[in-house]
Design a protein around this motif. Structure first.
Motif, PDB file in Angstrom:
ATOM      1  N   PRO A  86     108.322  97.151 170.514  1.00  0.00           N
ATOM      2  CA  PRO A  86     107.446  96.498 171.457  1.00  0.00           C
ATOM      3  C   PRO A  86     107.032  97.398 172.924  1.00  0.00           C
ATOM      4  CG  PRO A  86     109.557  95.461 171.029  1.00  0.00           C
ATOM      5  CD  PRO A  86     109.703  96.779 169.983  1.00  0.00           C
ATOM      6  N   SER A  87     107.920  98.088 173.273  1.00  0.00           N
ATOM      7  CA  SER A  87     107.554  99.110 174.487  1.00  0.00           C
ATOM      8  C   SER A  87     108.600 100.371 174.506  1.00  0.00           C
ATOM      9  CB  SER A  87     107.435  98.313 175.787  1.00  0.00           C
ATOM     10  OG  SER A  87     108.972  97.948 176.180  1.00  0.00           O
ATOM     11  N   LEU A  88     108.026 101.439 175.151  1.00  0.00           N
ATOM     12  CA  LEU A  88     108.535 102.752 175.166  1.00  0.00           C
ATOM     13  C   LEU A  88     108.376 103.084 176.722  1.00  0.00           C
ATOM     14  CD1 LEU A  88     110.701 104.112 173.700  1.00  0.00           C
ATOM     15  CD2 LEU A  88     108.950 105.702 172.903  1.00  0.00           C
ATOM     16  N   ALA A  89     109.170 103.133 177.396  1.00  0.00           N
ATOM     17  CA  ALA A  89     109.188 103.494 178.620  1.00  0.00           C
ATOM     18  C   ALA A  89     109.064 105.031 178.887  1.00  0.00           C
ATOM     19  CB  ALA A  89     110.306 103.241 179.828  1.00  0.00           C
ATOM     20  N   ALA A  90     108.364 105.422 180.030  1.00  0.00           N
ATOM     21  CA  ALA A  90     108.264 106.881 180.167  1.00  0.00           C
ATOM     22  C   ALA A  90     109.738 107.846 180.170  1.00  0.00           C
ATOM     23  CB  ALA A  90     107.535 107.053 181.493  1.00  0.00           C
ATOM     24  N   ASP A  91     109.463 108.918 179.542  1.00  0.00           N
ATOM     25  CA  ASP A  91     110.733 109.662 179.325  1.00  0.00           C
ATOM     26  C   ASP A  91     111.962 108.908 178.462  1.00  0.00           C
ATOM     27  OD1 ASP A  91     109.611 111.712 180.754  1.00  0.00           O
ATOM     28  OD2 ASP A  91     110.014 111.073 182.698  1.00  0.00           O
ATOM     29  N   THR A  92     111.582 108.272 177.540  1.00  0.00           N
ATOM     30  CA  THR A  92     112.723 107.487 176.675  1.00  0.00           C
ATOM     31  C   THR A  92     112.327 107.625 175.455  1.00  0.00           C
ATOM     32  OG1 THR A  92     111.340 105.412 176.691  1.00  0.00           O
ATOM     33  CG2 THR A  92     113.070 105.639 178.331  1.00  0.00           C
ATOM     34  N   ARG A  93     113.438 107.532 174.786  1.00  0.00           N
ATOM     35  CA  ARG A  93     113.271 107.654 173.242  1.00  0.00           C
ATOM     36  C   ARG A  93     113.746 106.778 172.290  1.00  0.00           C
ATOM     37  NH1 ARG A  93     116.479 112.895 172.728  1.00  0.00           N
ATOM     38  NH2 ARG A  93     115.868 112.971 170.367  1.00  0.00           N
ATOM     39  N   TYR A  94     113.389 106.669 171.048  1.00  0.00           N
ATOM     40  CA  TYR A  94     113.723 105.526 170.193  1.00  0.00           C
ATOM     41  C   TYR A  94     114.128 106.263 168.727  1.00  0.00           C
ATOM     42  CZ  TYR A  94     113.340 101.340 167.133  1.00  0.00           C
ATOM     43  OH  TYR A  94     113.669 100.467 166.299  1.00  0.00           O
ATOM     44  N   GLU A  95     114.903 105.843 168.045  1.00  0.00           N
ATOM     45  CA  GLU A  95     115.255 106.250 166.658  1.00  0.00           C
ATOM     46  C   GLU A  95     115.295 105.388 166.023  1.00  0.00           C
ATOM     47  OE1 GLU A  95     118.638 109.160 166.293  1.00  0.00           O
ATOM     48  OE2 GLU A  95     118.548 109.696 168.161  1.00  0.00           O
ATOM     49  N   TYR A  96     114.798 105.550 164.591  1.00  0.00           N
ATOM     50  CA  TYR A  96     114.697 104.712 163.450  1.00  0.00           C
ATOM     51  C   TYR A  96     115.014 105.589 162.461  1.00  0.00           C
ATOM     52  CZ  TYR A  96     112.418 101.563 160.160  1.00  0.00           C
ATOM     53  OH  TYR A  96     112.287 100.432 159.242  1.00  0.00           O
ATOM     54  N   PRO A  97     116.321 104.681 161.926  1.00  0.00           N
ATOM     55  CA  PRO A  97     116.893 105.490 160.588  1.00  0.00           C
ATOM     56  C   PRO A  97     116.220 105.146 159.221  1.00  0.00           C
ATOM     57  CG  PRO A  97     118.250 103.578 161.435  1.00  0.00           C
ATOM     58  CD  PRO A  97     116.854 103.769 162.342  1.00  0.00           C
ATOM     59  N   PHE A  98     116.501 106.206 158.302  1.00  0.00           N
ATOM     60  CA  PHE A  98     116.012 105.672 156.920  1.00  0.00           C
ATOM     61  C   PHE A  98     117.250 105.784 156.313  1.00  0.00           C
ATOM     62  CE2 PHE A  98     112.087 108.454 158.215  1.00  0.00           C
ATOM     63  CZ  PHE A  98     111.659 107.250 158.490  1.00  0.00           C
ATOM     64  N   SER A  99     117.012 105.215 155.039  1.00  0.00           N
ATOM     65  CA  SER A  99     118.187 104.927 154.077  1.00  0.00           C
ATOM     66  C   SER A  99     118.255 106.304 153.150  1.00  0.00           C
ATOM     67  CB  SER A  99     117.938 103.906 153.063  1.00  0.00           C
ATOM     68  OG  SER A  99     116.732 103.822 152.503  1.00  0.00           O
ATOM     69  N   GLU A 100     117.384 106.899 153.153  1.00  0.00           N
ATOM     70  CA  GLU A 100     116.994 108.494 152.402  1.00  0.00           C
ATOM     71  C   GLU A 100     116.495 109.215 153.129  1.00  0.00           C
ATOM     72  OE1 GLU A 100     113.212 107.379 149.930  1.00  0.00           O
ATOM     73  OE2 GLU A 100     115.216 106.584 149.105  1.00  0.00           O
ATOM     74  N   ILE A 158     113.697 109.384 161.949  1.00  0.00           N
ATOM     75  CA  ILE A 158     112.469 109.782 163.049  1.00  0.00           C
ATOM     76  C   ILE A 158     112.948 109.387 164.436  1.00  0.00           C
ATOM     77  CG2 ILE A 158     110.611 109.937 161.156  1.00  0.00           C
ATOM     78  CD1 ILE A 158     109.439 107.410 162.774  1.00  0.00           C
ATOM     79  N   ILE A 159     112.336 110.289 165.263  1.00  0.00           N
ATOM     80  CA  ILE A 159     112.728 110.096 166.576  1.00  0.00           C
ATOM     81  C   ILE A 159     111.264 110.106 167.595  1.00  0.00           C
ATOM     82  CG2 ILE A 159     113.625 111.292 168.910  1.00  0.00           C
ATOM     83  CD1 ILE A 159     115.542 112.668 167.166  1.00  0.00           C
ATOM     84  N   ILE A 160     111.221 109.217 168.165  1.00  0.00           N
ATOM     85  CA  ILE A 160     110.015 108.752 169.005  1.00  0.00           C
ATOM     86  C   ILE A 160     110.351 108.961 170.369  1.00  0.00           C
ATOM     87  CG2 ILE A 160     107.943 107.044 169.445  1.00  0.00           C
ATOM     88  CD1 ILE A 160     109.012 106.035 166.682  1.00  0.00           C
ATOM     89  N   ILE A 161     109.486 109.774 171.131  1.00  0.00           N
ATOM     90  CA  ILE A 161     109.859 110.266 172.493  1.00  0.00           C
ATOM     91  C   ILE A 161     108.418 109.816 173.129  1.00  0.00           C
ATOM     92  CG2 ILE A 161     110.238 111.824 174.087  1.00  0.00           C
ATOM     93  CD1 ILE A 161     111.939 113.185 172.008  1.00  0.00           C
ATOM     94  N   ASN A 162     108.389 109.347 174.285  1.00  0.00           N
ATOM     95  CA  ASN A 162     107.168 108.882 175.363  1.00  0.00           C
ATOM     96  C   ASN A 162     107.534 110.135 176.185  1.00  0.00           C
ATOM     97  OD1 ASN A 162     105.391 108.244 176.800  1.00  0.00           O
ATOM     98  ND2 ASN A 162     106.003 106.187 177.372  1.00  0.00           N
ATOM     99  N   ARG A 163     106.610 111.272 176.458  1.00  0.00           N
ATOM    100  CA  ARG A 163     106.744 112.171 177.404  1.00  0.00           C
ATOM    101  C   ARG A 163     105.827 111.983 178.524  1.00  0.00           C
ATOM    102  NH1 ARG A 163     107.354 116.081 172.612  1.00  0.00           N
ATOM    103  NH2 ARG A 163     109.742 116.520 172.656  1.00  0.00           N
ATOM    104  N   GLY A 164     105.082 111.045 178.526  1.00  0.00           N
ATOM    105  CA  GLY A 164     104.140 110.949 179.505  1.00  0.00           C
ATOM    106  C   GLY A 164     104.478 109.902 180.639  1.00  0.00           C
ATOM    107  N   ASN A 165     103.469 109.788 181.487  1.00  0.00           N
ATOM    108  CA  ASN A 165     104.070 109.044 182.813  1.00  0.00           C
ATOM    109  C   ASN A 165     103.664 107.560 182.842  1.00  0.00           C
ATOM    110  OD1 ASN A 165     101.172 108.877 182.938  1.00  0.00           O
ATOM    111  ND2 ASN A 165     100.997 110.523 184.675  1.00  0.00           N
ATOM    112  N   ASP A 166     103.546 106.817 181.747  1.00  0.00           N
ATOM    113  CA  ASP A 166     103.348 105.480 181.673  1.00  0.00           C
ATOM    114  C   ASP A 166     104.190 104.635 180.703  1.00  0.00           C
ATOM    115  OD1 ASP A 166     102.327 102.964 182.596  1.00  0.00           O
ATOM    116  OD2 ASP A 166     100.578 103.250 181.666  1.00  0.00           O
TER     117      ASP A 166
END
Length: 157
Positions: free
Chosen positions: A97-111, A70-78
């Motif tokens: 822990p934290s996700l800055a504005a306009d950044t993304r985080y990917e979490y891989p699955f095994s299946e 899954i991809i988690i994106i912070n599209r806000g301004n904080d």
């Protein structure tokens, strides 16, 4: 309200009074003064709306194209802090822990995942808690449509 915005509104009010006196005493009508009043009201409303939208993270969750993460994106301004994600019914849970504005985080699955829900809880920089649910689907509709209206009047795609 911020000091700079108060200065802008005070300057607009001062300009409005000058326009009012010039328009009333020299031109003997108030049409230009009405236009200036409407512009001042629009400026004031936009500044108040801008103040309300500060410190607002907006997080979106969706599946990767291969459905192996899954991809988690912070599209806000904080910044979003203390993010907890739970994938239902697959029993995947993880914290960011934290996700800055306009950044993304990917979490891989095994299946691969065909359909699931993502329960998301987080806080903004001021400590206000937020929670959201996202429908994740590899084949069907999901919640990552940016053009989807908030209050659809007609059937949405």
């Amino acid at each position: 309200m911020d000091r700079h915005y108060k200065i802008i509104l005070a300057a607009g009010l001062l300009l409005f009074t000058v326009i009012f006196f010039i328009d009333f005493y020299f031109f003997k009508d108030l049409y230009f003064t009405g236009i200036a009043a409407i512009m001042l009201a629009v400026l004031g409303m936009s500044l108040f709306i801008m103040q309300d939208s500060r410190f607002l993270p907006e997080i979106s969750v969706f599946l990767r194209d291969d459905a192996k993460g899954i991809i988690i994106i912070n599209r806000g301004n904080d910044i979003a802090k203390k993010i907890h994600v739970a994938i239902v019914p697959y029993n995947f849970e993880f914290d960011i822990p934290s996700l800055a504005a306009d950044t993304r985080y990917e979490y891989p699955f095994s299946e691969m995942i065909s359909e699931a829900k993502a329960a998301l809880t987080y806080q903004n920089s001021q400590g206000l808690p937020y929670s959201q649910m996202f429908r994740l689907s590899a084949l069907g509709k999901s919640d990552d449509e940016l053009l989807k209206p908030a209050f659809p009047l007609f059937k949405w795609k």
